[in-house]
Design an enzyme around this catalytic site. Structure first.
Site, PDB file in Angstrom:
ATOM      1  N   GLY A  11      -0.455   1.740   1.201  1.00 45.22           N
ATOM      2  CA  GLY A  11      -1.511   1.704   0.193  1.00 45.22           C
ATOM      3  C   GLY A  11      -2.735   0.984   0.718  1.00 45.22           C
ATOM      4  O   GLY A  11      -2.726   0.449   1.849  1.00 45.22           O
ATOM      5  N   ASP A  12      -3.808   1.008  -0.068  1.00 41.33           N
ATOM      6  CA  ASP A  12      -5.054   0.321   0.285  1.00 41.33           C
ATOM      7  C   ASP A  12      -5.664   0.856   1.577  1.00 41.33           C
ATOM      8  O   ASP A  12      -6.306   0.109   2.315  1.00 41.33           O
ATOM      9  CB  ASP A  12      -4.842  -1.205   0.411  1.00 41.33           C
ATOM     10  N   GLU A  13      -5.494   2.134   1.842  1.00 44.73           N
ATOM     11  CA  GLU A  13      -6.039   2.713   3.075  1.00 44.73           C
ATOM     12  C   GLU A  13      -7.515   3.052   2.940  1.00 44.73           C
ATOM     13  O   GLU A  13      -8.153   3.475   3.912  1.00 44.73           O
ATOM     14  CB  GLU A  13      -5.271   3.994   3.456  1.00 44.73           C
ATOM     15  N   GLY A  14      -8.033   2.931   1.730  1.00 42.77           N
ATOM     16  CA  GLY A  14      -9.424   3.345   1.499  1.00 42.77           C
ATOM     17  C   GLY A  14      -9.478   4.767   0.944  1.00 42.77           C
ATOM     18  O   GLY A  14     -10.455   5.489   1.127  1.00 42.77           O
ATOM     19  N   LYS A  15      -8.402   5.139   0.229  1.00 42.65           N
ATOM     20  CA  LYS A  15      -8.346   6.494  -0.349  1.00 42.65           C
ATOM     21  C   LYS A  15      -9.449   6.695  -1.369  1.00 42.65           C
ATOM     22  O   LYS A  15      -9.974   7.790  -1.513  1.00 42.65           O
ATOM     23  CB  LYS A  15      -6.990   6.732  -1.034  1.00 42.65           C
ATOM     24  N   LYS A  17     -12.569   5.762  -1.486  1.00 41.93           N
ATOM     25  CA  LYS A  17     -13.821   6.251  -0.910  1.00 41.93           C
ATOM     26  C   LYS A  17     -13.675   7.699  -0.431  1.00 41.93           C
ATOM     27  O   LYS A  17     -14.548   8.537  -0.654  1.00 41.93           O
ATOM     28  CB  LYS A  17     -14.244   5.369   0.267  1.00 41.93           C
ATOM     29  N   ASN A  37      -1.224   0.433 -11.482  1.00 52.39           N
ATOM     30  CA  ASN A  37      -0.958  -0.446 -10.338  1.00 52.39           C
ATOM     31  C   ASN A  37      -1.913  -0.116  -9.187  1.00 52.39           C
ATOM     32  O   ASN A  37      -2.159  -0.940  -8.314  1.00 52.39           O
ATOM     33  CB  ASN A  37       0.502  -0.328  -9.865  1.00 52.39           C
ATOM     34  N   GLY A  39      -5.419   0.725  -7.191  1.00 53.51           N
ATOM     35  CA  GLY A  39      -6.772   0.173  -7.261  1.00 53.51           C
ATOM     36  C   GLY A  39      -7.645   0.932  -6.290  1.00 53.51           C
ATOM     37  O   GLY A  39      -7.554   0.728  -5.088  1.00 53.51           O
ATOM     38  N   HIS A  40      -8.421   1.878  -6.798  1.00 51.46           N
ATOM     39  CA  HIS A  40      -9.251   2.712  -5.933  1.00 51.46           C
ATOM     40  C   HIS A  40     -10.708   2.276  -6.062  1.00 51.46           C
ATOM     41  O   HIS A  40     -11.324   2.448  -7.105  1.00 51.46           O
ATOM     42  CB  HIS A  40      -9.050   4.196  -6.286  1.00 51.46           C
ATOM     43  N   GLN A 223      -1.128   4.549  -4.042  1.00 51.05           N
ATOM     44  CA  GLN A 223      -0.256   3.793  -3.139  1.00 51.05           C
ATOM     45  C   GLN A 223      -0.221   4.507  -1.772  1.00 51.05           C
ATOM     46  O   GLN A 223      -1.208   5.117  -1.401  1.00 51.05           O
ATOM     47  CB  GLN A 223       1.157   3.615  -3.727  1.00 51.05           C
ATOM     48  N   THR A 238       7.064   1.178  -4.421  1.00 48.39           N
ATOM     49  CA  THR A 238       6.755   1.347  -5.836  1.00 48.39           C
ATOM     50  C   THR A 238       7.794   2.315  -6.406  1.00 48.39           C
ATOM     51  O   THR A 238       8.707   2.745  -5.683  1.00 48.39           O
ATOM     52  CB  THR A 238       5.299   1.817  -6.037  1.00 48.39           C
ATOM     53  N   THR A 299      -6.235  -4.638  -7.366  1.00 48.20           N
ATOM     54  CA  THR A 299      -5.611  -4.730  -8.688  1.00 48.20           C
ATOM     55  C   THR A 299      -5.243  -6.169  -9.027  1.00 48.20           C
ATOM     56  O   THR A 299      -5.439  -6.616 -10.149  1.00 48.20           O
ATOM     57  CB  THR A 299      -4.349  -3.820  -8.733  1.00 48.20           C
ATOM     58  N   SER A 412     -14.437   6.589   8.622  1.00 50.25           N
ATOM     59  CA  SER A 412     -15.276   5.849   7.683  1.00 50.25           C
ATOM     60  C   SER A 412     -15.780   4.576   8.374  1.00 50.25           C
ATOM     61  O   SER A 412     -14.992   3.823   8.946  1.00 50.25           O
ATOM     62  CB  SER A 412     -14.455   5.522   6.441  1.00 50.25           C
TER      63      SER A 412
HETATM   64  P1  IMP Z   1       4.627  -1.915  -8.407  1.00 51.86           P
HETATM   65  O1  IMP Z   1       4.052  -0.579  -8.070  1.00 51.86           O
HETATM   66  O2  IMP Z   1       3.741  -2.764  -9.272  1.00 51.86           O
HETATM   67  O3  IMP Z   1       6.026  -1.819  -8.930  1.00 51.86           O
HETATM   68  O4  IMP Z   1       4.749  -2.755  -7.026  1.00 51.86           O
HETATM   69  C1  IMP Z   1       5.677  -2.379  -5.992  1.00 51.86           C
HETATM   70  C2  IMP Z   1       5.072  -2.609  -4.614  1.00 51.86           C
HETATM   71  O5  IMP Z   1       4.014  -1.669  -4.411  1.00 51.86           O
HETATM   72  C3  IMP Z   1       4.443  -3.977  -4.419  1.00 51.86           C
HETATM   73  O6  IMP Z   1       4.631  -4.370  -3.068  1.00 51.86           O
HETATM   74  C4  IMP Z   1       2.966  -3.749  -4.682  1.00 51.86           C
HETATM   75  O7  IMP Z   1       2.151  -4.688  -4.035  1.00 51.86           O
HETATM   76  C5  IMP Z   1       2.814  -2.364  -4.084  1.00 51.86           C
HETATM   77  N1  IMP Z   1       1.704  -1.613  -4.670  1.00 51.86           N
HETATM   78  C6  IMP Z   1       1.646  -1.001  -5.875  1.00 51.86           C
HETATM   79  N2  IMP Z   1       0.476  -0.366  -6.046  1.00 51.86           N
HETATM   80  C7  IMP Z   1      -0.226  -0.572  -4.912  1.00 51.86           C
HETATM   81  C8  IMP Z   1      -1.512  -0.130  -4.472  1.00 51.86           C
HETATM   82  O8  IMP Z   1      -2.244   0.589  -5.146  1.00 51.86           O
HETATM   83  N3  IMP Z   1      -1.876  -0.552  -3.228  1.00 51.86           N
HETATM   84  C9  IMP Z   1      -1.074  -1.318  -2.450  1.00 51.86           C
HETATM   85  N4  IMP Z   1       0.132  -1.728  -2.812  1.00 51.86           N
HETATM   86  C10 IMP Z   1       0.564  -1.360  -4.032  1.00 51.86           C
END
Ligand code: IMP
Length: 431
Positions: A11-15, A17, A37, A39-40, A223, A238, A299, A412
């Site tokens: 996750g958090d790869e910069g999707k 943008k 959960n 965060g874009h 994610q 997740t 997030t 990017s």
């Molecule tokens: P949950 O999705 O809140 O159940 O969290 C499970 C795991 O996924 C945790 O390690 C979170 O930090 C991670 N996680 C959930 N959503 C994101 C996201 O959008 N970016 C990065 N990590 C995420």
């Protein structure tokens, strides 16, 4: 043309943008899994907007956003996000659609998520505390409450009463917490139903109609591959199917309707929450990347763990999602480093491993086999043409593409839309 965009790391790869950029060529932008959960982050004009639940593409005024059946919806969070967008002058009225089959998140899911994390102590997952896991657990246990149930008060009453009785017992007996009041929650959710009703529809039909009309659809993964409940670093994942396969079950389209799968990878690796991370940097270099890259959760605000680009991780994602191409984001964060490393394999008990091991204890004991490349002193920040990149940056990108076995179609070089190098646009690439 129908394209899935997936994260290839944790996750958090910069999707945000990349999806925002590709949305210029799409008509419909569809979320298929996860919930708020995610965060874009999108920089739009003077504003930095963080979307958690609503598809990123809605920031383009004429585009349609769809929340598919595979998503879990917290209606309070959804309404808050609709209001937040309105405060930026973005109206989603008439162009945001929510699946009537999507499952709902209730306050007890959030309470349970947090309580269960607390009780796990050092074995905690590090969830976002948004109730995602417990809501998907109810769905799989076939006691979940769906969006459509909000419009059938007797059924909602019956399901909520039954779930809340059990949940209150669990919260009180196992976690010594206060339970929730049924009447308040029932009334709150009936109220949410009234407020979101105009957005709710049969989204699978909507999508199929759009496809029939030859519209372009973009399926926006949240994610990343290694957080996928089936294919990720379980149990530090997740609770949804964040890989490309999830786009079909999470929206009601067949696999043969997908034309391309596009991966997004950051030029280095980050992870929030717990779980193994072989190329993690525990040194000052990790902190430097965190500071330069602004690596704090969109997030939760938590600092992200940082490490070198892990080709084993992204190679796995290329296979699992069958990537046609990928975007490398945040290349500019590496500007000025004297040397950059790529993890090309893992060393485990004297052996070199090239694939992700299924065993978490094996992965935890792996040390990265690093290949070191010279860095570059010139700025890549804001560069929009591949030819203008420093030679060493080009060599770094070429090494990534070779190790992963997937072409790099976009790079990017900054958070703004225009700070991008497009080599092959996914929507115009030949299939
Ligand atoms: P949950 O999705 O809140 O159940 O969290 C499970 C795991 O996924 C945790 O390690 C979170 O930090 C991670 N996680 C959930 N959503 C994101 C996201 O959008 N970016 C990065 N990590 C995420």
């Amino acid at each position: 043309m129908n394209i899935i965009v997936v994260g290839t790391q944790w996750g958090d790869e910069g999707k945000g943008k990349i999806v925002d950029l590709l949305s210029e060529e799409a008509d419909y932008i569809v979320r298929y899994q996860g919930g708020h959960n995610a965060g874009h982050t999108v920089v739009s004009g003077q504003n930095t907007i963080i979307l958690h639940l609503i598809p990123t593409g809605v920031l383009h005024p004429e585009k349609v956003g769809v929340i598919g059946n595979g998503v879990v919806v917290d209606p309070a969070a959804l309404l808050e996000e609709i209001e937040m967008l309105a405060s930026y002058g973005v109206s989603v009225s008439g162009r945001l659609f929510i699946s009537e089959m999507a499952h709902l998140i209730f306050p007890y899911h959030k309470a349970l998520d947090k309580a269960s994390e607390r009780s796990k102590g050092s074995r905690k997952i590090g969830t976002t505390g948004r109730g995602i896991g417990p809501a998907y657990a109810d769905k799989m246990a076939r006691i979940g409450i769906r969006v459509i149930d909000l419009f059938d008060p007797p059924l909602l009453r019956q399901k909520l009463e039954s779930n809340l009785t059990e949940m209150n017992l669990l919260l009180k007996e196992a976690y010594h917490l206060e339970g929730f009041d049924f009447d308040k929650m029932y009334q709150d959710y009936l109220g949410y139903g009234e407020r979101i009703q105009s957005y709710v529809t049969d989204t699978s039909q909507l999508i199929h109609r759009a496809m029939g009309e030859g519209r372009h659809l973009l399926f926006e993964g949240a994610q990343g591959t290694h957080l996928d409940v089936d294919l990720g670093t379980y149990p530090f994942v997740t609770s949804s199917s964040s890989t490309a396969g999830g786009a079909c079950t999470g929206t009601g389209v067949g696999p043969t309707q997908i034309d391309r799968v596009f991966g997004v990878a950051k030029a280095y690796t980050t992870r929030v929450g717990e779980g193994p991370f072989p190329s993690e940097l525990h040194t000052g270099m990790g902190s430097l990347i965190r500071e330069k890259g602004g690596e704090f959760g969109a997030t939760t605000g938590r600092p992200r763990r940082c490490g070198w680009f892990d080709a084993v991780v992204v190679r796995y994602a290329a296979r699992i999602n069958h990537l046609d191409g990928m975007a490398i984001t945040k290349l500019d964060v590496l500007d000025g480093l004297p040397e950059i490393a790529i993890c090309v394999g893992y060393e485990y008990q004297g052996r070199l491993i090239h694939e992700m091991p299924a065993s978490l204890s094996v992965l935890q004991s792996c040390t990265p086999r690093l290949v070191r490349l010279p860095g570059w002193t010139e700025k890549t920040a804001g560069v929009t043409s591949y030819d203008l990149l420093p030679q060493n940056a080009k060599a770094y990108l070429a090494a990534i593409a070779k190790e992963v076995g997937c072409p790099i179609d976009m790079v990017s070089t900054g958070s703004r839309r225009k700070e991008t190098i497009t080599l092959t646009h996914p929507f115009s690439a030949p299939k």
